[in-house]
Scaffold this motif. Sequence first.
Motif, mmCIF file in Angstrom:
data_model
loop_
_atom_site.group_PDB
_atom_site.id
_atom_site.type_symbol
_atom_site.label_atom_id
_atom_site.label_comp_id
_atom_site.label_asym_id
_atom_site.label_seq_id
_atom_site.Cartn_x
_atom_site.Cartn_y
_atom_site.Cartn_z
ATOM 1 N N MET A 17 0.826 -1.188 0.000
ATOM 2 C CA MET A 17 0.000 0.000 0.000
ATOM 3 C C MET A 17 0.876 1.259 0.000
ATOM 4 O O MET A 17 0.570 2.231 -0.678
ATOM 5 C CB MET A 17 -0.900 -0.008 1.232
ATOM 6 N N LEU A 18 1.932 1.238 0.768
ATOM 7 C CA LEU A 18 2.818 2.404 0.837
ATOM 8 C C LEU A 18 3.492 2.651 -0.506
ATOM 9 O O LEU A 18 3.621 3.802 -0.926
ATOM 10 C CB LEU A 18 3.867 2.187 1.931
ATOM 11 N N THR A 19 3.876 1.595 -1.203
ATOM 12 C CA THR A 19 4.519 1.786 -2.509
ATOM 13 C C THR A 19 3.532 2.361 -3.521
ATOM 14 O O THR A 19 3.914 3.184 -4.348
ATOM 15 C CB THR A 19 5.091 0.456 -3.032
ATOM 16 N N ASP A 20 2.272 1.936 -3.455
ATOM 17 C CA ASP A 20 1.251 2.513 -4.347
ATOM 18 C C ASP A 20 1.071 3.995 -4.074
ATOM 19 O O ASP A 20 0.917 4.799 -4.988
ATOM 20 C CB ASP A 20 -0.091 1.795 -4.168
ATOM 21 N N CYS A 21 1.080 4.349 -2.806
ATOM 22 C CA CYS A 21 0.939 5.758 -2.427
ATOM 23 C C CYS A 21 2.110 6.575 -2.958
ATOM 24 O O CYS A 21 1.922 7.642 -3.532
ATOM 25 C CB CYS A 21 0.852 5.870 -0.911
ATOM 26 N N PHE A 22 3.325 6.071 -2.793
ATOM 27 C CA PHE A 22 4.501 6.789 -3.285
ATOM 28 C C PHE A 22 4.496 6.887 -4.807
ATOM 29 O O PHE A 22 4.898 7.892 -5.374
ATOM 30 C CB PHE A 22 5.789 6.116 -2.808
#
Length: 47
Positions: free
Chosen positions: A1-6
């Motif tokens: 999820m964090l990589t998608d946000c970044f």
Amino acid sequence: MLTDCFATMGHMGALGWLMPLAVLLLLGLGIAALIKYLFTSHKRDRS
């Protein structure tokens, strides 16, 4: 999820980085103002 946000923030450019920071800054300032108001109002009630 964090990589998608970044990844989304990277595609949006500078605006993608400024908007979350601006929201966090406004939220922090609002909480600080509320705490300051609560403490100062209590001091006035006692005196």
